[in-house]
Design a protein around this motif. Structure first.
Motif, PDB file in Angstrom:
ATOM      1  N   THR A   5     -57.780 -13.628  21.473  1.00 36.91           N
ATOM      2  CA  THR A   5     -58.608 -12.855  22.399  1.00 36.91           C
ATOM      3  C   THR A   5     -59.007 -13.701  23.612  1.00 36.91           C
ATOM      4  OG1 THR A   5     -60.684 -13.510  21.353  1.00 36.91           O
ATOM      5  CG2 THR A   5     -59.557 -11.579  20.439  1.00 36.91           C
ATOM      6  N   LYS A   6     -59.661 -13.057  24.553  1.00 28.24           N
ATOM      7  CA  LYS A   6     -60.124 -13.746  25.760  1.00 28.24           C
ATOM      8  C   LYS A   6     -61.090 -14.875  25.426  1.00 28.24           C
ATOM      9  CE  LYS A   6     -62.283 -12.822  30.259  1.00 28.24           C
ATOM     10  NZ  LYS A   6     -62.884 -11.767  31.126  1.00 28.24           N
ATOM     11  N   LYS A  46     -60.533 -16.173  19.989  1.00 29.02           N
ATOM     12  CA  LYS A  46     -60.579 -15.828  18.576  1.00 29.02           C
ATOM     13  C   LYS A  46     -59.179 -15.413  18.114  1.00 29.02           C
ATOM     14  CE  LYS A  46     -65.047 -16.352  18.680  1.00 29.02           C
ATOM     15  NZ  LYS A  46     -65.661 -17.575  18.110  1.00 29.02           N
ATOM     16  N   ILE A  85     -55.221  -7.323  24.120  1.00 28.37           N
ATOM     17  CA  ILE A  85     -56.019  -8.242  23.298  1.00 28.37           C
ATOM     18  C   ILE A  85     -56.447  -9.479  24.074  1.00 28.37           C
ATOM     19  CG2 ILE A  85     -55.928  -9.768  21.278  1.00 28.37           C
ATOM     20  CD1 ILE A  85     -54.199  -7.620  19.912  1.00 28.37           C
ATOM     21  N   LYS A  86     -55.540 -10.090  24.805  1.00 26.97           N
ATOM     22  CA  LYS A  86     -55.863 -11.364  25.455  1.00 26.97           C
ATOM     23  C   LYS A  86     -56.824 -11.206  26.635  1.00 26.97           C
ATOM     24  CE  LYS A  86     -51.897 -11.547  28.629  1.00 26.97           C
ATOM     25  NZ  LYS A  86     -50.690 -12.332  29.004  1.00 26.97           N
ATOM     26  N   GLU A 103     -59.603  -9.191  26.541  1.00 22.22           N
ATOM     27  CA  GLU A 103     -60.915  -8.730  26.098  1.00 22.22           C
ATOM     28  C   GLU A 103     -61.519  -9.717  25.100  1.00 22.22           C
ATOM     29  OE1 GLU A 103     -62.323  -6.114  27.403  1.00 22.22           O
ATOM     30  OE2 GLU A 103     -60.558  -5.316  28.456  1.00 22.22           O
ATOM     31  N   LYS A 104     -62.847  -9.743  25.054  1.00 21.55           N
ATOM     32  CA  LYS A 104     -63.540 -10.550  24.058  1.00 21.55           C
ATOM     33  C   LYS A 104     -63.562  -9.813  22.722  1.00 21.55           C
ATOM     34  CE  LYS A 104     -66.471 -13.098  27.293  1.00 21.55           C
ATOM     35  NZ  LYS A 104     -67.859 -13.475  27.676  1.00 21.55           N
ATOM     36  N   LEU A 105     -63.703 -10.586  21.662  1.00 24.09           N
ATOM     37  CA  LEU A 105     -63.671 -10.009  20.319  1.00 24.09           C
ATOM     38  C   LEU A 105     -64.725  -8.917  20.154  1.00 24.09           C
ATOM     39  CD1 LEU A 105     -62.530 -10.137  17.401  1.00 24.09           C
ATOM     40  CD2 LEU A 105     -64.371 -11.757  16.893  1.00 24.09           C
ATOM     41  N   LEU A 107     -63.452  -5.691  21.533  1.00 22.50           N
ATOM     42  CA  LEU A 107     -62.312  -5.179  20.763  1.00 22.50           C
ATOM     43  C   LEU A 107     -62.759  -4.592  19.427  1.00 22.50           C
ATOM     44  CD1 LEU A 107     -59.809  -8.096  21.459  1.00 22.50           C
ATOM     45  CD2 LEU A 107     -59.638  -5.773  22.364  1.00 22.50           C
TER      46      LEU A 107
END
Length: 491
Positions: A206-207, A210, A229-230, A232-234, A237
């Protein structure tokens, strides 16, 4: 079937798969597939320089000296390095030493090999050879499930009435998702309940760095909303619900560590496929992997992922995902890359390159096919690969992983001795006893019993059970059993 017969033979005979050279000879080394022992650092430097000059990678180099293996890898990292040990010791220490020497192959020379040890090593991706001095040693090694044997004057393998020492591994592709979403915690738990050996899962980052489990780089196919996915923050998501057959379910995007936590009571292994190839992502993955205390194997389609995984997770087996029909990578390149990066090969199971699999077998490079269909699951499972990676592990539900019995028994002449044989689930299974070598004791058997003998001494037997898998049966063997034959004490 007779997969036991497919072990690699390293010897100084025409029967061998790999010719065992008793000394370094420049002309012989370049001729065919060979093995040589080196236990002197100066000779190691000379051999490595010679191999580098000729770019000759197709050579097994066996050594008891860790400095020898390190020196060869430093100067020419493409040869196959084999670490020889005189006895078994702490498993984690041994595993880390093997991979720390840029090897994934161990040669055990103490003669105390057994299925439990071999299976444990192989679950971590380690290839196991044994040094043998007799037909009895070879039989013991074959029944233990080793990948190969090393010895002088081997002209044949003994006939054993069995197919496997222990069964190939069952890998649940993205978990078992017949009624759950792929790569979900539920699919992982169901794979454990179905007694899979490994869960294969795909990871992204993720961003906020994670490591999460999902096949695609976006969520749209398996979640209510489509996010990259890459980017956005967990936290963002995980606001999105997972779906199954178009309906929302009460699961969110899982972390890789979530699978480990939810399966804490299970020793099921993880096969982690990296869908990303950055150095930073592999460093973050390594931090998660270092907290996981279970067998973990790595794999990727991406060359840079493999390079970075080797750097940041050097104590784990790497793996190359490939489709032999589409990828034009030569056999030479596959072997060289496997030697350098300590890799298993994961081909798409439908291909026309059966000769590749045979050449990899001769070099004890494990092959684990993926994408195996429901109708082909059983036949592929029984072809002698490391295992099978499939969505359809329910087709392999009747697999017995291994059997166990006493390694040594005493038989009193005139009595009837009944063996016990248990499955990996500790259930009694049907059995037959076979005499491997009665050593002039005249040992007599009937089905699952010893019924007689003519004189005292030591004999060797093994047990088999027949495992039914669909319409097919295969024979699973025990370790070799030592039978002490004695005159009956009538006092």
């Amino acid at each position: 079937m007779a997969v036991l017969k497919k072990i690699v033979v390293v010897s100084n005979t025409s029967f061998a798969d790999v010719e065992y050279l008793v000394k370094f000879d420049e002309h012989q080394i370049l001729d065919g597939l060979n093995a040589i022992e080196i236990n002197d650092v100066e000779l190691a430097k000379k051999v490595a320089g010679f191999l580098k000059f000729n770019d000759h990678f197709d050579l097994f180099i066996i050594s008891k000296d860790r400095n020898v293996l390190k020196q060869i890898y430093k100067l020419y990292p493409y040869a196959r390095l084999v670490y020889e040990i005189s006895h078994l010791y702490d498993f984690n220490k041994l595993k880390n030493e093997i991979f720390g020497l840029h090897s994934y192959t161990v040669l055990i020379s103490d003669g105390e090999i057994n299925q439990q040890t071999v299976r444990q090593l192989k679950r971590h991706g380690i290839v196991v050879f044994t040094r043998v001095n007799s037909t009895l040693d070879i039989a013991q090694s074959m029944l233990a499930g080793v990948d190969g044997v090393v010895g002088l004057d081997i002209n044949e393998l003994p006939d054993l009435n069995a197919d496997y020492g222990f069964s190939p591994f069952v890998i649940a592709h993205r978990g078992f998702h017949n009624d759950a979403q792929e790569n979900s915690i539920r699919a992982g738990i169901k794979a454990h309940q179905m007694d899979a050996d490994f869960i294969e899962m795909d990871i992204h980052m993720t961003k906020d760095n994670k490591i999460v489990v999902n096949h695609d780089h976006t969520l749209g196919r398996t979640y209510e909303k489509d996010f990259i996915i890459k980017k956005e923050k967990l936290k963002e998501l995980q606001k999105i619900k997972m779906t199954y057959q178009g309906e929302a379910v009460d699961e969110r995007l899982p972390l890789l560590k979530d699978f480990d936590n939810k399966l804490v009571e299970s020793n099921i292994g993880f096969i982690v496929e990296s869908k990303v190839d950055s150095k930073h992502a592999m460093k973050r993955l390594s931090k998660v992997i270092n907290t996981i205390n279970r067998p973990v194997l790595l794999m990727s389609f991406h060359p840079f992922s493999i390079i970075h995984m080797k750097k940041y997770m050097p104590n784990l087996l790497n793996g190359l995902l490939i489709d032999f029909n589409l990828n034009k990578m030569s056999l030479k390149s596959i072997i060289k890359t496997s030697n350098k990066y300590q890799m298993m090969i994961h081909p798409y199971y439908k291909h026309s390159r059966s000769e590749y699999c045979e050449e990899l077998r001769k070099r004890a490079i494990n092959v684990l096919p993926w994408g195996v269909s429901e109708k082909d699951a059983v036949v592929t499972f029984l072809r002698g690969f490391y295992g099978v990676n499939t969505n359809h592990i329910d087709q392999l539900a009747e697999v017995i992983k291994f059997v166990s019995t006493k390694k040594e028994v005493t038989y009193d002449i005139g009595d009837v001795f009944n063996f016990e044989l248990k499955s990996d689930k500790l259930l009694d299974v049907s059995k037959e006893v076979y005499v491997f070598d009665d050593q002039n004791t005249g040992l007599q058997t009937s089905k699952d019993q010893i019924t007689g003998a003519t004189k005292p001494g030591v004999a060797y037997v093994y047990l088999i059970t027949k495992v039914k898998l669909g319409s097919t049966r295969y024979k699973l063997a025990s370790d070799l059993i030592k039978v002490n034959v004695k005159e009956k004490d009538n006092d």
